[in-house]
Design a protein around this motif. Sequence first.
Motif, PDB file in Angstrom:
ATOM      1  N   SER A  65       0.841  -1.206   0.000  1.00 36.83           N
ATOM      2  CA  SER A  65       0.000   0.000   0.000  1.00 36.83           C
ATOM      3  C   SER A  65       0.873   1.251   0.000  1.00 36.83           C
ATOM      4  O   SER A  65       1.918   1.299   0.647  1.00 36.83           O
ATOM      5  CB  SER A  65      -0.978  -0.009   1.172  1.00 36.83           C
ATOM      6  OG  SER A  65      -0.303  -0.243   2.382  1.00 36.83           O
ATOM      7  N   ILE A  66       0.410   2.248  -0.718  1.00 41.69           N
ATOM      8  CA  ILE A  66       1.204   3.468  -0.929  1.00 41.69           C
ATOM      9  C   ILE A  66       1.380   4.267   0.358  1.00 41.69           C
ATOM     10  O   ILE A  66       2.385   4.925   0.563  1.00 41.69           O
ATOM     11  CB  ILE A  66       0.569   4.330  -2.054  1.00 41.69           C
ATOM     12  CG1 ILE A  66       1.474   5.481  -2.448  1.00 41.69           C
ATOM     13  CG2 ILE A  66      -0.822   4.843  -1.657  1.00 41.69           C
ATOM     14  CD1 ILE A  66       1.064   6.168  -3.749  1.00 41.69           C
TER      15      ILE A  66
ATOM     16  N   SER B 242       1.224   8.747  -0.809  1.00 44.24           N
ATOM     17  CA  SER B 242       0.083   9.359  -1.511  1.00 44.24           C
ATOM     18  C   SER B 242      -0.014  10.856  -1.226  1.00 44.24           C
ATOM     19  O   SER B 242      -0.632  11.598  -1.994  1.00 44.24           O
ATOM     20  CB  SER B 242      -1.214   8.684  -1.052  1.00 44.24           C
ATOM     21  OG  SER B 242      -1.426   8.915   0.342  1.00 44.24           O
ATOM     22  N   LYS B 243       0.574  11.310  -0.108  1.00 47.07           N
ATOM     23  CA  LYS B 243       0.311  12.689   0.353  1.00 47.07           C
ATOM     24  C   LYS B 243       0.758  13.780  -0.629  1.00 47.07           C
ATOM     25  O   LYS B 243      -0.005  14.716  -0.878  1.00 47.07           O
ATOM     26  CB  LYS B 243       0.943  12.899   1.738  1.00 47.07           C
ATOM     27  CG  LYS B 243       0.245  12.084   2.843  1.00 47.07           C
ATOM     28  CD  LYS B 243       1.038  12.132   4.146  1.00 47.07           C
ATOM     29  CE  LYS B 243       0.388  11.339   5.262  1.00 47.07           C
ATOM     30  NZ  LYS B 243       1.217  11.288   6.482  1.00 47.07           N
TER      31      LYS B 243
ATOM     32  N   ALA C 285      -1.834  13.911  -3.451  1.00 50.63           N
ATOM     33  CA  ALA C 285      -3.117  14.503  -3.045  1.00 50.63           C
ATOM     34  C   ALA C 285      -2.953  16.019  -2.885  1.00 50.63           C
ATOM     35  O   ALA C 285      -3.859  16.790  -3.219  1.00 50.63           O
ATOM     36  CB  ALA C 285      -3.583  13.869  -1.736  1.00 50.63           C
TER      37      ALA C 285
ATOM     38  N   HIS D  83      -6.726  15.955   1.847  1.00 47.55           N
ATOM     39  CA  HIS D  83      -7.615  14.999   1.167  1.00 47.55           C
ATOM     40  C   HIS D  83      -9.012  15.602   0.989  1.00 47.55           C
ATOM     41  O   HIS D  83      -9.637  15.447  -0.056  1.00 47.55           O
ATOM     42  CB  HIS D  83      -7.701  13.684   1.940  1.00 47.55           C
ATOM     43  CG  HIS D  83      -8.680  12.736   1.335  1.00 47.55           C
ATOM     44  ND1 HIS D  83      -8.367  11.915   0.273  1.00 47.55           N
ATOM     45  CD2 HIS D  83     -10.003  12.536   1.590  1.00 47.55           C
ATOM     46  CE1 HIS D  83      -9.438  11.247  -0.089  1.00 47.55           C
ATOM     47  NE2 HIS D  83     -10.453  11.605   0.699  1.00 47.55           N
TER      48      HIS D  83
ATOM     49  N   PHE E 232      -8.718  10.722  -7.038  1.00 43.32           N
ATOM     50  CA  PHE E 232      -7.358  10.401  -6.607  1.00 43.32           C
ATOM     51  C   PHE E 232      -6.839   9.141  -7.318  1.00 43.32           C
ATOM     52  O   PHE E 232      -5.737   9.151  -7.889  1.00 43.32           O
ATOM     53  CB  PHE E 232      -7.320  10.215  -5.078  1.00 43.32           C
ATOM     54  CG  PHE E 232      -5.960   9.855  -4.584  1.00 43.32           C
ATOM     55  CD1 PHE E 232      -4.975  10.828  -4.454  1.00 43.32           C
ATOM     56  CD2 PHE E 232      -5.632   8.543  -4.306  1.00 43.32           C
ATOM     57  CE1 PHE E 232      -3.687  10.497  -4.048  1.00 43.32           C
ATOM     58  CE2 PHE E 232      -4.348   8.199  -3.902  1.00 43.32           C
ATOM     59  CZ  PHE E 232      -3.381   9.180  -3.769  1.00 43.32           C
ATOM     60  N   VAL E 233      -7.632   8.060  -7.306  1.00 48.72           N
ATOM     61  CA  VAL E 233      -7.162   6.791  -7.896  1.00 48.72           C
ATOM     62  C   VAL E 233      -6.943   6.967  -9.404  1.00 48.72           C
ATOM     63  O   VAL E 233      -5.982   6.441  -9.970  1.00 48.72           O
ATOM     64  CB  VAL E 233      -8.145   5.629  -7.597  1.00 48.72           C
ATOM     65  CG1 VAL E 233      -7.702   4.351  -8.312  1.00 48.72           C
ATOM     66  CG2 VAL E 233      -8.225   5.380  -6.093  1.00 48.72           C
TER      67      VAL E 233
ATOM     68  N   MET F 258      -3.613   8.751  -9.840  1.00 50.30           N
ATOM     69  CA  MET F 258      -2.493   7.871  -9.495  1.00 50.30           C
ATOM     70  C   MET F 258      -2.289   6.825 -10.592  1.00 50.30           C
ATOM     71  O   MET F 258      -1.153   6.455 -10.904  1.00 50.30           O
ATOM     72  CB  MET F 258      -2.744   7.184  -8.139  1.00 50.30           C
ATOM     73  CG  MET F 258      -2.837   8.144  -6.966  1.00 50.30           C
ATOM     74  SD  MET F 258      -1.474   9.331  -6.873  1.00 50.30           S
ATOM     75  CE  MET F 258      -0.229   8.378  -6.045  1.00 50.30           C
TER      76      MET F 258
ATOM     77  N   GLN G 143      -7.186   6.580   0.440  1.00 54.97           N
ATOM     78  CA  GLN G 143      -6.090   7.149  -0.371  1.00 54.97           C
ATOM     79  C   GLN G 143      -4.769   6.438  -0.038  1.00 54.97           C
ATOM     80  O   GLN G 143      -3.967   6.140  -0.922  1.00 54.97           O
ATOM     81  CB  GLN G 143      -6.016   8.661  -0.074  1.00 54.97           C
ATOM     82  CG  GLN G 143      -4.745   9.343  -0.503  1.00 54.97           C
ATOM     83  CD  GLN G 143      -4.609  10.753   0.109  1.00 54.97           C
ATOM     84  OE1 GLN G 143      -5.564  11.529   0.132  1.00 54.97           O
ATOM     85  NE2 GLN G 143      -3.441  11.074   0.595  1.00 54.97           N
ATOM     86  N   CYS G 144      -4.557   6.154   1.250  1.00 54.85           N
ATOM     87  CA  CYS G 144      -3.319   5.496   1.695  1.00 54.85           C
ATOM     88  C   CYS G 144      -3.294   4.017   1.328  1.00 54.85           C
ATOM     89  O   CYS G 144      -2.245   3.376   1.397  1.00 54.85           O
ATOM     90  CB  CYS G 144      -3.167   5.613   3.211  1.00 54.85           C
ATOM     91  SG  CYS G 144      -2.825   7.288   3.772  1.00 54.85           S
TER      92      CYS G 144
ATOM     93  N   VAL H  52      -4.105   2.539  -1.545  1.00 60.14           N
ATOM     94  CA  VAL H  52      -3.943   2.195  -2.971  1.00 60.14           C
ATOM     95  C   VAL H  52      -2.679   1.342  -3.124  1.00 60.14           C
ATOM     96  O   VAL H  52      -1.626   1.678  -2.572  1.00 60.14           O
ATOM     97  CB  VAL H  52      -3.840   3.488  -3.822  1.00 60.14           C
ATOM     98  CG1 VAL H  52      -3.420   3.172  -5.257  1.00 60.14           C
ATOM     99  CG2 VAL H  52      -5.169   4.243  -3.800  1.00 60.14           C
TER     100      VAL H  52
END
Length: 460
Positions: A61-62, A66-67, A70, A121, A138-139, A142, A194-195, A197
């Motif tokens: 998981s990212i 991800s921050k 975002a 977020h 977001f996805v 990414m 979000q975290c 993914v």
Amino acid sequence: MKSPIPDYLADVLDAVRGIEDGAPADYIDVLARADVSRLAVALATVDGEVYAVGDHDVEFSIQSISKPFAYALAIEDNGLDRVLERVGVEPSGNAFNELSLEAGSHRPMNPMINAGAIATHALVATPGASREARITRFVDVMSRLAGRPLSVDEAVFDAELRDGNRNMGLGYMLKAGGMLDCDPGEAVSGYIRQCSVNVNVRDLALMAATLANAGQQPQTGEPIFPASSVRQVLSVMTSCGMYDAAGDWITTVGIPAKSGVAGGIIGALPGQLGLAVFSPRLDGHGNSVRGVAVCERLSRDMGLHMMDVSQIGRSLVHVLEATLGGGARQDGEDVVPIYELRGAVRFGGAELLTRHLARDFGTSEGQDDGIGTYAGARAVILSLRHTHSLSDVAQRVLRENIRRLHDDGRDVVVIDPSGVLDLAPIEADKRPVAVDDDEAARHHVGGTHCRLVSSREPAD
Ligand code: GLN
């Protein structure tokens, strides 16, 4: 020939494999059970070449990596000023999950710590967007960054939400401080999605390389973020990306970076490359132990520290001379100096050219501080054949030099086959002739009589 680069990267992984310090994140049970033997590294160049070694197709998981992305989206969707009202840009020196807001403003210190990331977020997608709309946006971005469809790891999401009291606490604190428009539970669960993914190091290296490439995905060529947002994101990654280890990181590795508690780290070296590492055991700051070791080694071996001033590419000025007429240099009227400007030219290179022009065309009289090598020359050729690029300030300085040469009564010709210099802002009566090659330039100033006679390196 087999490229030595993957072999080198494999050697770097072997060198850190023996490090067994640290432990996987224990507050998310799926992460606590991670296979700690996993180790991978990937490097993506800004022209889209990817080298990936070790467990490069293993997904994880990212998390906090991800921050920065975002944050870039929040800037795009709201404008930087509005984002700055909600989230600061000061390094906190605290742990990533610190329960604190800036005194007075009630803003979280920066978008890289959890408090700032939850507020960020909530700013993704249009104001008032649903949790689903935010996460879809977001996805989608990414996936475009990775160049393949990505998805949420539901087991990681459920596990983190189940034990998410601390992040929930941050959400309520943000709401009480007026930093959230939506419901705090919705902001926190969206942030946790979000975290969650899933990515591999290849995906992450391409994401980082997109930042290094001013927001353009190196393989697809798609412009994903504007360069101004990327500058903001990389700046915050530099000062805050490694939490309370940011100072240590920036002095030893010297690459804007972001780590995540699943064991990933990305680094984005502006204009050069993106890199990503993965190894689940973390140090006390929440940064991958072997990941940090790999990055330190890569930075040292490959000279990647962004403050390494010993290898800044300098622009060069090379001067050639052509002659009109018989070739004998009498009063200098027949000499046509050709100034070749080479490299990626920013202020420094433009200033170097200016210095040569002022010296060669100026006289020692009056205000000019020149030696007048070409004081008598009627024509000047400025060759940009080997100029890779001209920054905005370099463009302005070059145009002003051209205007001044023109005002002194000289005929200026610019050789610019790839159009690096924008001549349009120069008033029509002062605008020089632009040609594609040396011969056309010499033909313009002196017809068939103009020929090359010498080349000299300018004295410094
Ligand atoms: N989802 C994690 C958390 O909020 C991310 C933290 C991290 O990767 N540093 O705790």
